[in-house]
Structure formats: structure tokens, C-alpha cells
Design an enzyme around this catalytic site. Structure first.
Site, PDB file in Angstrom:
ATOM      1  CE  LYS A 111      37.784  30.848  54.324  1.00 29.20           C
ATOM      2  NZ  LYS A 111      37.528  30.005  52.616  1.00 29.20           N
ATOM      3  CE  LYS A 190      38.675  44.751  48.311  1.00 27.84           C
ATOM      4  NZ  LYS A 190      39.368  44.070  48.641  1.00 27.84           N
ATOM      5  CE  LYS A 193      33.194  39.766  41.383  1.00 29.65           C
ATOM      6  NZ  LYS A 193      34.065  38.933  40.699  1.00 29.65           N
TER       7      LYS A 193
HETATM    8  P1  TYM Z   1      40.646  39.615  41.755  1.00 28.13           P
HETATM    9  O1  TYM Z   1      40.215  39.359  40.788  1.00 28.13           O
HETATM   10  O2  TYM Z   1      40.515  39.992  43.709  1.00 28.13           O
HETATM   11  O3  TYM Z   1      40.685  41.291  41.717  1.00 28.13           O
HETATM   12  C1  TYM Z   1      41.240  41.990  40.201  1.00 28.13           C
HETATM   13  C2  TYM Z   1      40.820  43.150  40.300  1.00 28.13           C
HETATM   14  O4  TYM Z   1      40.450  44.286  40.989  1.00 28.13           O
HETATM   15  C3  TYM Z   1      40.901  44.909  42.022  1.00 28.13           C
HETATM   16  N1  TYM Z   1      39.429  45.426  42.439  1.00 28.13           N
HETATM   17  C4  TYM Z   1      39.941  47.021  42.902  1.00 28.13           C
HETATM   18  N2  TYM Z   1      40.809  47.329  42.841  1.00 28.13           N
HETATM   19  C5  TYM Z   1      40.386  48.610  43.777  1.00 28.13           C
HETATM   20  N3  TYM Z   1      39.301  49.320  44.416  1.00 28.13           N
HETATM   21  C6  TYM Z   1      38.437  48.037  44.631  1.00 28.13           C
HETATM   22  N4  TYM Z   1      37.616  48.201  45.410  1.00 28.13           N
HETATM   23  C7  TYM Z   1      38.544  46.817  43.796  1.00 28.13           C
HETATM   24  N5  TYM Z   1      38.465  45.385  44.632  1.00 28.13           N
HETATM   25  C8  TYM Z   1      39.225  44.858  43.692  1.00 28.13           C
HETATM   26  C9  TYM Z   1      42.024  44.029  42.712  1.00 28.13           C
HETATM   27  O5  TYM Z   1      43.079  44.796  42.756  1.00 28.13           O
HETATM   28  C10 TYM Z   1      42.715  43.193  41.796  1.00 28.13           C
HETATM   29  O6  TYM Z   1      43.911  44.077  40.604  1.00 28.13           O
HETATM   30  N6  TYM Z   1      44.970  37.604  43.364  1.00 28.13           N
HETATM   31  C11 TYM Z   1      44.229  38.504  42.345  1.00 28.13           C
HETATM   32  C12 TYM Z   1      44.205  37.671  40.571  1.00 28.13           C
HETATM   33  C13 TYM Z   1      45.221  37.532  40.919  1.00 28.13           C
HETATM   34  C14 TYM Z   1      46.712  38.606  39.797  1.00 28.13           C
HETATM   35  C15 TYM Z   1      47.792  37.006  40.037  1.00 28.13           C
HETATM   36  C16 TYM Z   1      46.882  39.919  39.948  1.00 28.13           C
HETATM   37  C17 TYM Z   1      46.039  36.174  40.159  1.00 28.13           C
HETATM   38  N7  TYM Z   1      47.104  35.771  39.651  1.00 28.13           N
HETATM   39  C18 TYM Z   1      48.812  38.012  38.859  1.00 28.13           C
HETATM   40  C19 TYM Z   1      47.830  40.692  39.131  1.00 28.13           C
HETATM   41  C20 TYM Z   1      48.973  39.361  38.996  1.00 28.13           C
HETATM   42  C21 TYM Z   1      42.446  38.634  42.527  1.00 28.13           C
HETATM   43  O7  TYM Z   1      42.204  37.795  43.361  1.00 28.13           O
HETATM   44  O8  TYM Z   1      42.367  39.504  41.925  1.00 28.13           O
END
Ligand code: TYM
Length: 323
Positions: A111, A190, A193
């Protein structure tokens, strides 16, 4: 073994979320002694600045997870903000977190690099994530590749707290699937969203077919063999097709003599079959939103009990309790 993971309700879940993370949640709920999965609505507040939308996405996120195979009798499913102990723990962790550690985190750095203004919420985001993980004494955190850095930050934070105040937190480990650590989006980047290149898991079947048909491909002539390496269609097909279908497609690529339109059609068909059962389960849960709220309520009660014990331990360790 205790498993934990979270997912942000920033809109409908996509194939990256499912194949990178949710699929692991489902598999691990059978293997783990305890599995905690939550909808990270406090993290999502960084991007979803609309009350109704955040509420809608939160409930829909829970419905999606249930439809995709999470079982309330096996896994504790809850909403992040229903466990206020985690936010309190986050403060304790923030006090010992170096600015430099957070400045290196990719989402903030990106960002800044684009010259955009960041909120303190985005900057401290990985510390709330560390609190999420540490509150439940988690051993394993199933995620996609993009979250590995955040788990490393969590380990750093836990390590320095333990070093300073004595053994308090369990060291977590990320768990990433080789086959779907980084699911590509429609443009080959990748799937995310924020890149607007997603295939939603529960999109309308016809709309999804149209989206697949629009994927751009190389311009090799029909009769030539095609290269499956780095080919988005092939990569996505591997996720939803059966082993024998993938073998047939591999042979077809090697032989040539087909158009990408055929592959797109095969991909759309395979996706429809792959998610058909989940789609039915989704309709059933969506018709009973109060039952979903009950699942989340009882999940939150279990999660709170666990997080409260960890918070008390951390408070005692650092002197924020017992004066
Ligand atoms: P988030 O909401 O962006 O994504 C949720 C999960 O989906 C996985 N993911 C992917 N895996 C493979 N290929 C892709 N293109 C792809 N896009 C998304 C992400 O790696 C994730 O596992 N910060 C985290 C949410 C969170 C969290 C936590 C995760 C908050 N607290 C504690 C684990 C433990 C997040 O933004 O995920």
C-alpha cells in the site's frame, strides 16, 4: 494437536480461499484434537466500511464454511469479534512489537509503495492475527502461501514475549498445501478479491461459465500441442477434475488438435460437478439463518473459554494482573 485458522468476510469466498485454506480446515477437523475456525470480521473492517455489508458477509461466510464441510460437532466455528479476549491480548502483544517488524509486512508495504495512505488497523493487522493464533494455543495454522509471513511474525512476537516474561505461548506452525498454495486467478496472478480476478465458489453456475469462457489464452494454432505449465486453465482444471480426467487432459495437451474453448467447457463442467453437493448444502443452511447463528454462538462460548485462560496467563506473566 490444536488447529486454528481464520478467513476474512470481505465478500464471497473464492477458489483460492477454498483450495488454499478451507479444504484444509475440513480435512483437519477430523485429525485434530481441537479445531477452531473463525470469520475474521475485525480484520475485514479494514476494507469493508459498510455496516450492512459486513454483517451480511459475516453470516454468509459462516454459511459457506458449513456448506463446504465444516461440522459444528467437530470444529469450533465462531466470529472473531465474539471473543473480545483476543483484542485484549492484541494490546499486550502490541506493546512489545517493533515497528520494523510490521513495516516489512507485505500488505502494508504494498500500500505504501503505491503511495496510498494506510490506517493503523492495516499496519497492526498482523498483531491481531498473532493474538488470534496465540489465544487458542494453536499448533497448526492451515493457510495459503500469502499468509506465511504473518505466521512468521506471530512466531517472532510469541518468541520475544516468552523470552522476556517466561514460557507463555505455544509456537504455531503454518500448514500450506503444495498443490494449491497459490491458486491463480483468471489473469494468471494470485487469485485475490483485490485483483478482481476471482472465481467465487458459490457463484451462479451460468455466470461462472461465462467468466471461465472469458479467460484469455495464448494464440497457438489448434493443431499444435499445448504447454500445461503455467497454463491457468490447466491449473484450475486440476483442482476440480478427477484424476482420470486430468490424465486425459494431459494427453490432449501433449497431442494438440483442440481449441481452448473445449478446455474451458471441460473446466466449467468439472467445477459444476465438484461443488454440486456443497451448493445443495448451502441452500439448506441459508434457509435456516437462525440455526447458523446458534452454531456461531455456541462456537463463541467455547472459543471464549479457551481465549480467556490464555489471556489470564499472559496478563499474569507480564504483570497486568495480580498487583
Ligand atoms: P484471507 O481472508 O485473505 O484468506 C483466507 C485464506 O485463504 C487463503 N488464500 C489463498 N490460498 C491459495 N491461493 C490463493 N489465491 C489464496 N487467496 C487466499 C489465505 O492464505 C487464507 O488462508 N489474515 C488472514 C485472516 C486471518 C487469519 C488469522 C488466518 C486473521 N487471523 C489467524 C490464520 C490465522 C487473511 O486475510 O486471509
Amino acid at each position: 494437536m490444536r488447529v486454528l485458522s481464520g478467513i476474512q468476510p470481505t465478500g464471497p469466498f473464492h477458489w483460492g480461499n477454498y483450495f488454499g485454506a478451507i479444504q484444509q480446515y475440513v480435512d483437519l477437523q477430523d485429525q485434530a484434537a481441537e479445531a477452531y475456525y473463525f470469520i475474521a470480521n475485525l480484520h475485514a473492517l479494514n476494507t469493508v466500511r459498510d455496516r450492512e455489508k459486513l454483517q451480511e458477509y459475516t453470516l454468509n461466510g459462516a454459511i459457506d464454511l458449513l456448506a463446504l464441510g465444516l461440522k459444528p460437532e467437530k470444529a469450533v466455528l465462531f466470529v472473531q469479534s465474539d471473543v473480545p479476549e483476543v483484542s485484549e491480548l492484541c494490546w499486550l502483544l502490541l506493546t512489545g512489537t517493533p515497528m520494523g517488524l510490521l513495516e516489512r509486512c507485505v500488505s502494508y508495504k504494498d500500500k505504501m509503495a503505491k503511495g496510498l495512505k494506510a490506517d493503523a488497523g492495516l499496519f497492526t493487522y498482523p498483531v491481531l492475527q498473532a493474538a488470534d493464533i496465540l489465544a487458542y494455543d494453536s499448533n497448526i495454522v492451515p493457510v495459503g502461501e500469502d499468509q506465511i509471513q504473518h505466521i512468521e511474525v506471530c512466531r517472532d512476537i510469541a518468541g520475544s514475549f516468552n523470552h522476556h516474561f517466561g514460557e507463555t505461548f505455544v509456537m504455531p506452525k503454518a500448514k500450506v498445501l503444495d498443490s494449491s498454495a497459490r491458486v491463480p486467478g483468471l489473469d494468471g496472478e494470485k487469485m485475490s478479491k483485490s485483483y478482481n480476478n476471482t472465481l467465487a465458489v458459490f457463484d451462479d453456475v451460468k455466470a461462472q461459465r461465462k467468466q471461465i469462457m472469458r479467460i484469455t489464452t495464448d494464440s497457438r494454432p489448434m493443431e499444435e500441442p499445448k504447454n500445461p505449465d503455467g497454463d491457468v486453465l490447466f491449473d484450475l482444471y486440476k483442482l476440480v477434475a478427477t484424476e482420470s480426467q486430468v490424465a486425459d487432459m494431459t494427453a490432449l495437451y501433449a497431442r494438440g488438435g483442440f481449441g481452448y474453448g473445449e478446455v474451458k467447457k471441460a473446466l466449467a463442467d468439472a467445477a459444476e460437478t465438484y461443488f454440486a453437493e456443497a451448493r445443495e448444502r448451502r441452500a439448506a443452511w441459508a434457509a435456516r439463518p437462525d440455526d447458523v447463528r446458534d452454531v456461531l454462538k455456541s462456537g463463541a462460548a467455547k472459543a471464549r473459554a479457551k481465549a480467556a485462560a490464555t489471556l489470564a496467563r499472559a496478563q499474569s506473566a507480564c504483570g497486568a494482573k495480580g498487583y
